[in-house]
Enzyme design. Structure first.
Site, PDB file in Angstrom:
ATOM      1  N   TYR A   1       0.789  -1.346   0.043  1.00 35.97           N
ATOM      2  CA  TYR A   1       0.001  -0.052   0.096  1.00 35.97           C
ATOM      3  C   TYR A   1       1.046   1.196   0.294  1.00 35.97           C
ATOM      4  CZ  TYR A   1      -4.910  -0.449  -0.103  1.00 35.97           C
ATOM      5  OH  TYR A   1      -6.302  -0.070  -0.524  1.00 35.97           O
TER       6      TYR A   1
ATOM      7  N   GLU B   1      -0.435   4.992  -0.665  1.00 36.04           N
ATOM      8  CA  GLU B   1      -1.359   6.142  -0.824  1.00 36.04           C
ATOM      9  C   GLU B   1      -0.427   7.117  -0.683  1.00 36.04           C
ATOM     10  OE1 GLU B   1      -4.666   6.051   1.704  1.00 36.04           O
ATOM     11  OE2 GLU B   1      -5.737   4.455   0.661  1.00 36.04           O
TER      12      GLU B   1
ATOM     13  N   LYS C   1      -0.806   0.704 -25.332  1.00 31.89           N
ATOM     14  CA  LYS C   1      -1.168   0.625 -26.861  1.00 31.89           C
ATOM     15  C   LYS C   1       0.204   0.443 -27.589  1.00 31.89           C
ATOM     16  CE  LYS C   1      -5.847   2.161 -26.214  1.00 31.89           C
ATOM     17  NZ  LYS C   1      -6.319   2.744 -25.275  1.00 31.89           N
TER      18      LYS C   1
HETATM   19  C1  PLP Z   1      -8.062   7.831 -26.917  1.00 25.32           C
HETATM   20  C2  PLP Z   1      -8.410   6.956 -25.563  1.00 25.32           C
HETATM   21  N1  PLP Z   1      -8.671   7.546 -24.503  1.00 25.32           N
HETATM   22  C3  PLP Z   1      -8.715   6.792 -23.323  1.00 25.32           C
HETATM   23  C4  PLP Z   1      -8.714   5.343 -23.309  1.00 25.32           C
HETATM   24  C5  PLP Z   1      -9.387   4.564 -22.244  1.00 25.32           C
HETATM   25  O1  PLP Z   1      -8.148   3.907 -21.736  1.00 25.32           O
HETATM   26  P1  PLP Z   1      -8.568   2.564 -20.657  1.00 25.32           P
HETATM   27  O2  PLP Z   1      -9.268   1.549 -21.499  1.00 25.32           O
HETATM   28  O3  PLP Z   1      -7.316   2.170 -20.082  1.00 25.32           O
HETATM   29  O4  PLP Z   1      -9.457   3.261 -19.759  1.00 25.32           O
HETATM   30  C6  PLP Z   1      -8.714   4.675 -24.628  1.00 25.32           C
HETATM   31  C7  PLP Z   1      -8.940   3.197 -24.779  1.00 25.32           C
HETATM   32  O5  PLP Z   1      -9.147   2.654 -25.893  1.00 25.32           O
HETATM   33  C8  PLP Z   1      -8.622   5.637 -25.958  1.00 25.32           C
HETATM   34  O6  PLP Z   1      -8.459   4.790 -26.980  1.00 25.32           O
END
Ligand code: PLP
Length: 425
Positions: free
Chosen positions: A61, A63, A236
């Site tokens: 933890y 925080e 991504k």
């Molecule tokens: C442009 C964009 N912002 C935010 C997100 C949100 O990400 P998460 O799925 O981790 O909440 C995504 C996910 O696909 C996205 O494409």
């Protein structure tokens, strides 16, 4: 001595302690190994990122922030979080980075909490034109709590219509303009948005979740000099663990930090922060730029190969890692949902996606979103893209014929076998 029930006395403790869970993990690993992953928002992390995510930091933890914690025993947590912050700042050249958001949506919510009050007007990209649900979808907290107006792409070229953005901004006087997308294949004009934001007195948020790897590698312009806030997912194109990151100008640092904790979250996922540190370290190496360039080269090659087979791509192609295939061009009766299913049966994983001005519903759609980050990680190069385009074409024109889909499945499997993924056992 009383031992922990999952004491690691076996080479693979999950396998020995819980064969049921291990069996499911193995099946997922096989699925990933034996399919071509073309979902634009997914990737295969390195063994180092994966290992860092599965460490003893999950026990802790913490925080608070480095040097200011609500718990004892945080000396190594402080080290890892400070390292992740320092690497994020170096990678993106930002003034402040908060590495605690659990996800991309929470990275965005931190900005909302820091900069807005419920009822404030915001301006963001239409969901059906590539925007993300956390940017103002009706059923999302962003849509429920703020007064959302949306810009879109122009019908003529399917690119963001900056005149429309300016007109709307002047009309609705947003407190925050949100840029960034989940399905937009072109380059963002950050300077143009910043100019509009300045003119109407709005703050600017650039959500680079999809293109973060390209931005980090210098292959897509960076919004950092132009926007008060830059958010991203880390999983991504950036190829890190499933999580978020919120960056901002120095004068917003305190507000962003208190929005993330205690505003939105409790204890940070320190094991995931460790994995982010590893991923940022990887992204700072020269090989990462080569990888990002290959993503772009592959996307371009795949787009050209699909267009050579007479498929229409939204906006006529791509400048980044993804493309949107418009099924209405060659297969007017085929929905994105059906196409996604047939392709999955053939071992090709994509997602149905709305195209701009789509007449179908979001659960059906007229489009497919196709991206190259994951297959590029696997080692596929431009010469493999015409093969993928051919396989996609064979499936889309199969009418669902099981034999035709099976033949593609065999060829997809052969391609996967040539590019094995590292095993987790
Ligand atoms: C442009 C964009 N912002 C935010 C997100 C949100 O990400 P998460 O799925 O981790 O909440 C995504 C996910 O696909 C996205 O494409």
């Amino acid at each position: 001595m009383s031992r922990h029930p999952t004491s690691p006395d076996h080479a693979n403790p999950v396998q020995s302690a819980d064969p049921t869970v291990w069996g499911i993990i193995q099946r997922e690993q096989q699925r990933q190994q034996n399919t071509l992953e073309l979902i634009a928002s997914e990737n295969h992390v390195s063994p180092a990122v994966l290992r860092a995510a599965g460490t003893v930091f999950t026990n802790k933890y913490a925080e608070g922030y480095p040097g200011k914690r609500y718990y004892g025993g945080c000396q190594h947590v402080d080290e890892i979080e400070s390292l992740a912050i320092e690497r994020a700042k170096r990678l993106f050249g930002c003034e402040h980075a908060n590495v605690q958001p659990h996800s991309g949506s929470q990275a965005n919510q931190a900005v909302f909490l820091a900069a807005l009050t419920p009822g404030d007007p915001i301006l963001s990209l239409n969901l059906n034109h590539g925007g993300h649900l956390s940017h103002g979808m009706k059923v999302n907290i962003s849509g429920k709590w703020f007064n959302v107006s949306q810009y879109g792409v122009a019908r003529k070229d399917e690119r963001i219509d900056m005149d429309e953005v300016r007109r709307l901004a002047r009309e609705v006087k947003p407190k925050l303009i949100i840029t960034g997308a989940s399905a937009y294949p072109r380059i963002w004009d950050w300077a143009g948005f910043a100019e509009i934001a300045r003119e109407v007195g709005a703050l600017l948020l650039a959500d680079i979740a999809h293109i973060a790897g390209l931005v980090a590698a210098g292959l897509h312009p960076s919004p950092v000099p132009h926007a008060e806030f830059v958010t991203t997912t880390t999983h991504k194109t950036l190829r890190g663990p499933r999580a978020g990151l919120t960056m901002c100008k120095a004068d917003w640092a305190k507000k962003i930090d208190s929005a993330v904790f205690p505003g939105l979250q409790g204890g940070p996922l320190v094991h995931i922060i460790a994995a982010k540190a590893v991923a940022f370290g990887e992204a700072l190496r020269p090989e990462f730029k080569t990888y990002q360039q290959q993503i772009l080269d592959n996307a371009r090659a795949l787009a050209e190969a699909l267009m050579a087979r007479k498929y229409r791509l939204v906006s006529g192609g791509t400048d980044n890692h993804l493309m949107l295939l418009d099924l209405t061009s060659g297969h007017p009766n085929l929905t994105g949902a059906q196409a996604e299913k047939w392709l999955e049966q053939a071992g090709i994983i994509v997602n149905k996606n709305m195209i701009p001005f789509d007449e179908r519903k979001p659960m059906e759609t007229s489009g497919l979103r196709i991206g190259t980050p994951a297959v590029t990680t696997r080692g596929l190069k431009t010469e493999h893209m015409p093969v993928i385009a051919e396989l996609i074409h064979l499936v889309l024109s199969s009418n669902g014929d099981a034999d035709a889909i099976d033949r593609v499945r065999s060829r997809a499997l052969e391609l996967c076998a040539q590019f094995p993924l590292p095993s987790e056992s």
